[in-house]
Design a protein around this motif. Structure first.
Motif, mmCIF file in Angstrom:
data_model
loop_
_atom_site.group_PDB
_atom_site.id
_atom_site.type_symbol
_atom_site.label_atom_id
_atom_site.label_comp_id
_atom_site.label_asym_id
_atom_site.label_seq_id
_atom_site.Cartn_x
_atom_site.Cartn_y
_atom_site.Cartn_z
ATOM 1 N N ARG A 185 50.555 54.099 31.973
ATOM 2 C CA ARG A 185 48.958 53.442 32.562
ATOM 3 C C ARG A 185 50.329 54.258 34.207
ATOM 4 O O ARG A 185 49.448 54.592 35.145
ATOM 5 C CB ARG A 185 50.073 52.308 33.006
ATOM 6 N N THR A 186 51.596 54.557 34.475
ATOM 7 C CA THR A 186 52.458 55.100 35.273
ATOM 8 C C THR A 186 53.419 55.816 35.576
ATOM 9 O O THR A 186 54.028 55.638 34.396
ATOM 10 C CB THR A 186 52.717 53.762 36.393
ATOM 11 N N ALA A 187 53.529 56.688 35.634
ATOM 12 C CA ALA A 187 54.595 57.558 35.945
ATOM 13 C C ALA A 187 55.133 58.025 37.446
ATOM 14 O O ALA A 187 54.607 58.165 38.359
ATOM 15 C CB ALA A 187 54.678 58.633 34.714
ATOM 16 N N VAL A 188 56.625 57.756 38.117
ATOM 17 C CA VAL A 188 57.097 58.028 39.042
ATOM 18 C C VAL A 188 58.526 59.382 38.916
ATOM 19 O O VAL A 188 58.901 58.713 38.149
ATOM 20 C CB VAL A 188 57.770 56.576 40.491
ATOM 21 N N LEU A 189 59.167 60.284 39.412
ATOM 22 C CA LEU A 189 59.288 60.902 39.261
ATOM 23 C C LEU A 189 60.743 60.940 40.836
ATOM 24 O O LEU A 189 60.287 61.476 42.131
ATOM 25 C CB LEU A 189 59.055 62.331 38.938
ATOM 26 N N PHE A 190 62.108 60.705 40.283
ATOM 27 C CA PHE A 190 62.688 61.140 41.747
ATOM 28 C C PHE A 190 63.797 61.822 41.280
ATOM 29 O O PHE A 190 64.193 61.922 40.633
ATOM 30 C CB PHE A 190 63.512 59.234 42.068
ATOM 31 N N ARG A 230 52.271 58.524 39.381
ATOM 32 C CA ARG A 230 50.398 58.914 39.082
ATOM 33 C C ARG A 230 50.658 57.733 39.037
ATOM 34 O O ARG A 230 51.568 56.937 38.026
ATOM 35 C CB ARG A 230 50.687 59.525 38.027
ATOM 36 N N GLY A 231 49.344 57.071 38.905
ATOM 37 C CA GLY A 231 49.138 55.850 38.743
ATOM 38 C C GLY A 231 49.391 54.201 39.899
ATOM 39 O O GLY A 231 49.441 53.500 39.537
ATOM 40 N N LEU A 244 51.686 64.075 34.212
ATOM 41 C CA LEU A 244 50.778 63.839 32.988
ATOM 42 C C LEU A 244 50.679 64.191 31.493
ATOM 43 O O LEU A 244 50.606 63.734 30.720
ATOM 44 C CB LEU A 244 49.962 64.450 33.459
ATOM 45 N N ASN A 245 51.167 65.363 31.110
ATOM 46 C CA ASN A 245 52.355 65.584 30.388
ATOM 47 C C ASN A 245 52.576 64.399 29.294
ATOM 48 O O ASN A 245 52.641 63.843 28.244
ATOM 49 C CB ASN A 245 53.269 66.851 29.971
ATOM 50 N N MET A 246 54.132 63.913 30.130
ATOM 51 C CA MET A 246 54.691 62.505 30.373
ATOM 52 C C MET A 246 54.485 61.525 29.636
ATOM 53 O O MET A 246 53.982 60.846 28.559
ATOM 54 C CB MET A 246 55.745 61.998 31.057
ATOM 55 N N MET A 247 53.221 61.024 30.456
ATOM 56 C CA MET A 247 52.328 60.382 30.787
ATOM 57 C C MET A 247 51.480 60.333 29.129
ATOM 58 O O MET A 247 50.328 59.266 28.679
ATOM 59 C CB MET A 247 51.365 59.472 31.095
ATOM 60 N N LEU A 291 63.835 59.177 36.310
ATOM 61 C CA LEU A 291 62.692 59.187 35.317
ATOM 62 C C LEU A 291 61.635 57.413 35.454
ATOM 63 O O LEU A 291 62.540 56.518 34.794
ATOM 64 C CB LEU A 291 61.294 59.757 35.272
ATOM 65 N N THR A 292 60.527 57.048 36.538
ATOM 66 C CA THR A 292 60.154 55.422 35.744
ATOM 67 C C THR A 292 58.931 55.821 34.615
ATOM 68 O O THR A 292 57.955 56.570 35.312
ATOM 69 C CB THR A 292 60.101 54.791 37.057
ATOM 70 N N LEU A 293 58.657 54.752 34.009
ATOM 71 C CA LEU A 293 57.142 55.291 33.125
ATOM 72 C C LEU A 293 56.753 53.473 33.405
ATOM 73 O O LEU A 293 57.637 52.100 32.934
ATOM 74 C CB LEU A 293 57.486 54.770 31.546
ATOM 75 N N GLY A 294 55.841 52.688 33.168
ATOM 76 C CA GLY A 294 54.997 51.964 33.258
ATOM 77 C C GLY A 294 55.184 51.478 32.206
ATOM 78 O O GLY A 294 54.898 51.983 30.532
ATOM 79 N N GLU A 295 53.823 50.610 32.013
ATOM 80 C CA GLU A 295 53.605 50.107 30.487
ATOM 81 C C GLU A 295 52.193 50.944 29.894
ATOM 82 O O GLU A 295 51.939 51.803 30.287
ATOM 83 C CB GLU A 295 52.954 47.633 30.872
#
Length: 742
Positions: A215-220, A236-237, A206-209, A303-307
């Motif tokens: 719009r999105t964030a996924v942590l592996f 998230r998202g 959430l802090n990262m977004m 970490l992956t971040l969306g648009e």
């Protein structure tokens, strides 16, 4: 000049690291309050509130207003209202509103305060709060996020400490079996309960977004030591169903690129390098940016971040912020490795054994071959017992048996692997190893059978059903390590020794302890045993000679002393370990070393029947008391010679292990080489171990100080040659410990 955001990132990273240096909760909250005061340049106070434990830990004595307010955060109705409002932070006005809604009353609260609630699932489990400074009246979003980030790290540390503390009146949530466990690239277990998972991973996303407007964030995170596979731990998202089975491996092209570049990468710039399978994964994740979580040992996560929500591109400044935040995330995980690793084994190992694991990085949790001894104990014909008893009686029986058996395994330094119905599976030799793990396993087996006898004796008066134990003990090489998946990982062992122990347990009759020849050969001088022929090993079809352990020769004597001195088993085992090491240096044969260990275990049997208070007396003994103490050597020698028919060297050890090299010892005042060699060895080792071990009547002496004392009496009380050998052994051991701690 450093921006406010960069200042907060640097400060939160520093606090997250420094807070892990403290082991006392009150020191932690005081430290956090001081750091907040430094950063905001105004006096601030900090409190950690745990409603489940009904505890408030505050950095200072609160003023009357705060003293009145803080207890409301333990009130169920008050917490329900906060939960309903679903706020991420609560200020002074918010608290007044909650009080009005929950209790229909207005409360005069002017002290600036900010409280951060934390949830486990949908329920609030604890709060962190700061109060006192006027700066809190005009606090902005960035400052609230900074406070929340710091509180995250502090809460993880406090929950870890509180969950491991015994006594002291302070309790906390202990992570349950449903908690998330992952293995980072260094093989170290990270254990987060559901609340910690949400706080630590979810809040990070959430802090990262919030910082990136993504719009999105996924942590592996990595699920093995070699970093060949990464599994999702938070998102998230993105629909969870789309990603929960997504695993990234080192075969993916973008993984290689992240490892090589060690910095955030734009997916659009990688497309020319990616294969269809890579593109499919990233499309499912809606990924526009890939960010590596780097530690000194490699890439522990992705970490992956969306648009971005505003559809603008990621700027260098934003990517720089992302890199700093992921660095902080990796640091937070590393800082919590030790306690989380210990928690993952706390069900399986005693606190004393856990304390020995000072550097868990030396334990290869991804899998290694270890020589161990496996003990499996089950209740004879347990299925028939289940059919005769009511369900609650069955559970009570199992719980009592499992509880007692676990204590015995821990007493001898073993690892509790698992419970399988009525069976207790324990392992000696991993994750930490003793020179005499086989002996410890056999001691455990005999102790377990005696424990069952005690249960049956007590059950006679209660009309309880009689139970018998069947035990199998086997030793050999196994594969040990973490087994399972990202949601459930357990440290365990697999191999032929495990299969053989199961087979022996199934073959055992009521009350029998069956062992392989390999086990018997290591304990033959300690046991009364009989060969029962051979058993065909199911795994290989080969015959294996088996023995029944009928009794442990020193057990009846040691257990008599142990009733009044619980530490004595460990004392004898430690001495036996070191005298054998010295004996090897002196060229004793294998048979002599085994006999030396047995005699060492029997050295104090003469204390049985003597007034127990004398041996643990604080202060100086009277002359009469000292004469009683001295008598135990002659009494013991008489017992082992006449009742056990012990070999000559063993009798001499028991009689003369308190003789001093200069002739000032007892019982005969022998000096120099007049004192039998084995007795001279034990005299030095017994003195050192007695000084460095904890006792009910005194604290232990530090190893270095004990070594100086041994040196001081070299050639006086102790044989100089044996002292030199032993000090070399001790110095090597201390240096190895120092290297591990580094």
């Amino acid at each position: 000049m450093e921006s406010k955001l960069q200042k907060y990132i640097t400060a939160s990273e520093s606090i997250s690291r420094e807070v892990n240096q403290f082991d006392i909760p009150n020191q932690i909250v005081q430290f956090v309050a001081e750091r907040f005061s430094q950063i905001f340049k105004d006096k601030l106070h900090y409190a950690f509130i745990h409603p489940g434990a009904n505890k408030i830990i505050a950095s200072t004595a609160a003023d009357s207003t705060i003293q009145t307010i803080l207890p409301f955060f333990l009130n169920e109705k008050f917490i329900e209202e906060i939960n309903r409002l679903d706020w991420s932070a609560i200020d002074t006005r918010g608290i007044r509103l909650v009080l009005r809604n929950a209790f229909n009353q207005d409360f005069d609260l002017d002290t600036p305060i900010v409280m951060i609630p934390r949830k486990k699932g949908t329920l609030i489990t604890h709060f962190s709060g700061v109060w006192g400074a006027s700066v809190l009246k005009r606090i902005d979003k960035e400052e609230i996020e900074f406070i929340s980030t710091v509180c995250n790290a502090v809460e993880l540390r406090l929950n870890s400490l509180l969950s491991h503390r015994s006594g002291g009146g302070t309790t906390a949530d202990v992570p349950d079996s449903g908690g998330l466990k992952t293995v980072a690239l260094d093989g170290e277990v990270k254990h987060f309960n559901a609340a910690s998972k949400k706080d630590f991973f979810g809040s990070f996303l959430l802090n990262m977004m919030g910082e990136t407007l993504s719009r999105t964030a996924v942590l592996f995170l990595s699920i093995n030591e070699n970093n060949t596979e990464y599994a999702p731990v938070a998102s998230r998202g993105v629909q969870k169903k789309l990603i929960e089975k997504t695993h990234i491996t080192n075969k993916n092209t973008f993984v290689h690129e992240l490892v090589d570049n060690r910095m955030p990468l734009m997916v659009s710039e990688l497309l020319i390098l990616l294969r269809d399978i890579d593109i499919g994964i990233l499309k499912k994740l809606e990924a526009s940016v890939l960010v590596p979580l780097i530690t000194k040992r490699g890439m522990m996560g992705i970490l992956t971040l969306g648009e971005r929500i505003n559809m603008t591109p990621y700027t260098d400044k934003v990517l720089s912020t992302v890199q700093m935040l992921t660095k902080q995330m990796a640091l937070n995980i590393e800082n919590n490795n030790s306690l989380n690793f210990k928690y993952s084994l706390s069900r399986d190992l005693s606190p004393e054994v856990l304390d020995e694991l000072t550097d868990h990085s030396e334990i290869k949790l991804e899998g290694e071959i270890k020589k161990v001894t496996v003990l499996i104990a089950g209740i004879s014909r347990f299925s028939g017992i289940v059919e005769k008893l009511k369900p609650d009686k069955v559970i009570n029986l199992l719980n009592n048996y499992h509880s007692g058996a676990t204590k015995i395994v821990f007493k001898y330094g073993g690892m509790l692997d698992k419970f399988i119905g009525d069976r207790v599976v324990s392992v000696f030799g991993t994750p930490n190893m003793h020179y005499n793990d086989t002996e410890r396993a056999v001691f455990t087996a005999v102790d377990m059978c005696r424990f069952i006898e005690d249960i049956n004796e007590k059950g006679k008066t209660e009309g309880s059903i009689k139970i018998n134990l069947c035990v199998g003990v086997s030793s050999g090489e196994v594969v040990s390590g973490n087994m399972g998946n990202v949601e459930r990982i357990d440290y365990s062992v697999v191999g032929r020794a495990v299969d053989t122990a199961f087979q022996l347990e199934r073959a055992a009759r009521k009350g029998q302890i069956l062992v392989t020849r390999k086990v018997y050969e290591e304990v033959r001088y300690l046991v009364d045993a009989e060969s029962l022929g051979t058993l065909t090993e199911e795994a290989t079809g080969r015959p294996v000679e088996i023995f029944e352990i009928r009794d442990l020769i020193p057990y009846r004597y040691i257990s008599a002393i142990e009733k009044r001195e619980p530490y004595i088993i460990g004392h004898f085992l430690n001495i036996a370990r070191d005298v054998e090491m010295i004996g090897k240096k002196l060229g004793l044969s294998g048979k002599e070393l085994t006999r030396l260990r047995l005699a060492t275990m029997l050295m104090d049997v003469g204390r049985i029947g003597l007034p127990e208070g004398i041996f643990n007396k604080k202060g100086k003994l009277t002359s009469q008391e000292f004469e009683i103490v001295k008598s135990h050597a002659v009494r013991g020698a008489d017992q082992v010679e006449k009742k056990l028919n012990l070999f000559r060297e063993g009798v001499e050890l028991v009689k003369h292990h308190h003789e001093f090299y200069d002739g000032t010892g007892y019982p005969e005042g022998l000096k120099g080489n007049e004192i039998p060699l084995w007795a001279r060895i034990v005299c030095v080792v017994d003195s050192y171990q007695a000084m460095t071990e904890n006792r009910p009547f005194r604290d232990p002496i530090e190893e270095e100080k004990a070594i100086e004392i041994i040196k001081e009496y070299r050639g006086k009380k102790y044989d100089p040659e044996i002292v030199d050998i032993y000090l070399n052994i001790l110095n090597i051991r201390i240096k190895e410990k120092e290297i591990v701690e580094l």
